[in-house]
Design an enzyme around this catalytic site. Structure first.
Site, PDB file in Angstrom:
ATOM      1  CG  HIS A 356      63.582  20.030 -86.107  1.00 37.61           C
ATOM      2  ND1 HIS A 356      62.973  21.193 -85.721  1.00 37.61           N
ATOM      3  CD2 HIS A 356      63.896  19.390 -84.957  1.00 37.61           C
ATOM      4  CE1 HIS A 356      62.927  21.266 -84.390  1.00 37.61           C
ATOM      5  NE2 HIS A 356      63.488  20.179 -83.919  1.00 37.61           N
ATOM      6  CB  CYS A 357      59.426  17.756 -90.848  1.00 30.48           C
ATOM      7  SG  CYS A 357      60.827  16.723 -91.312  1.00 30.48           S
TER       8      CYS A 357
END
Length: 364
Positions: A356-357
């Site tokens: 998750h970025c």
């Protein structure tokens, strides 16, 4: 940083695809003990590996709480910027800003949606969530990007994917859920997306990955490789509940055209066999009222589709499954100009997600 009262479409800004050039990447450090086992210690090692892998391709900034600053700084390589910032949990793709770009000037701005932990008091995953709802504004402030703030529209970054050329993919399961924008019609939701992302065509899939606790985020089931081409989470096992969901998505995509009138090429990215929470993993998570428990035997929403497209690279989850190699092979084939790097991601999956970025798009 200014808070703007117009909208990106009026101002000539669009949301680029994740495969376009980035200035950098932001991640949030895991620690909350009611979501991450053993206070996040096993997950922190994997987050450090993910950050290190992405930093090979582009600058990485890691958001950490005050109490975790020294620990994170010690665990992370020097090239990764560590930024102290209050947060509720580590899902920055969902609570961070959506960056939009003006192709004529190269200017980048942020869209700051309301965040309510995937459903607020209806079916959200934790409470409170106010620190996470401030993340987008703070990131824009640090990056010196003006922002658009929507105080009355809930959206998570993982619930949408765009091709950068006017097409957006999402799921009805998520965007039409009761805990988000239940006072709005589907058409009204579409209008907001068109104004704030400058898109023309929305492709509505019905559902996301089986048992996805985010109400079926699209980022775990379908992703744009490039305009006109997607990967779709898939299984051939007709007895698996995932089969019906994936087949439904496949049929929708094969019968749609994008904003430019192109048919959509769909590549099947096979999911791993069902991954279940072990007794040890369940007992390592603190039981707290108001958060989703992690119970022994629960099936996790495992998918290879939730990879990160970096500058010149792909950072993808691995699960110790025979389909790991199959996924690596397909992504190497689809991205011949990028280096594909796998990171063992079970610990991230146990916290409710995959890699998750958020990306900052690069100006011209």
């Amino acid at each position: 940083m200014k808070t703007l009262l117009t909208n990106p479409k009026l101002d000539g800004f669009r949301m680029p695809g994740e495969f376009e050039k980035h200035e950098g990447c932001w991640i949030i450090w895991p620690e909350r003990p009611d979501n991450w086992r053993e206070g996040g210690k096993p997950a922190q090692k994997i987050f450090a590996e993910v950050a290190k892998a992405i930093s090979e391709f582009e600058p990485v900034s890691m958001v950490v709480s005050r109490g975790q600053y020294s620990n994170a700084r010690h665990m992370l390589p020097d090239q990764i910027r560590v930024v102290e910032m209050a947060n509720d949990d580590s899902w920055i793709r969902d609570c961070g800003p959506t960056f939009v770009k003006n192709d004529l000037t190269g200017e980048i701005r942020g869209v700051d949606w309301t965040f309510n932990a995937w459903g607020g008091l209806v079916d959200g995953l934790y409470f409170p969530w106010d620190d996470d709802d401030h993340i987008a504004q703070k990131v824009c402030e640090l990056e010196r990007k003006d922002r658009y703030r929507l105080n009355d529209f809930v959206l998570e970054g993982g619930s949408i994917h765009v091709d950068g050329e006017g097409t957006l993919i999402t799921t009805e399961e998520c965007l039409l859920s009761e805990g988000r924008n239940s006072s709005l019609t589907k058409e009204e939701i579409e209008n907001v997306l068109k104004e704030y992302l400058n898109i023309e065509k929305i492709i509505w899939l019905k559902r996301g990955i089986y048992l996805d606790e985010t109400n079926g985020h699209v980022d775990n089931i379908c992703n744009f490789v490039r305009p006109g081409e997607v990967v779709l989470a898939w299984t051939d096992d007709e007895s698996d509940p995932q089969y019906e969901i994936s087949k439904e998505c496949y049929d929708i995509l094969k019968n749609e055209r994008d904003a430019k009138g192109r048919p959509i090429t769909v590549h099947k990215l096979y999911v791993p066999k069902p991954i279940l929470i072990t007794k040890e993993e369940s007992e390592g998570v603190d039981a707290v009222d108001g958060t989703l428990p992690r119970m022994e035997g629960d099936r996790l929403a495992a998918s290879y589709v939730n990879y990160y497209t970096a500058n010149g690279g792909i950072v993808m989850p691995l699960f110790g499954d025979p389909n790991d190699e199959r996924a690596l092979s397909l992504l190497n084939e689809l991205y011949p100009d990028r280096k594909v790097v796998g990171v063992y991601a079970r610990e991230i999956l146990l916290g409710g997600g995959n890699i998750h970025c958020i990306t900052q798009q690069e100006p011209l």
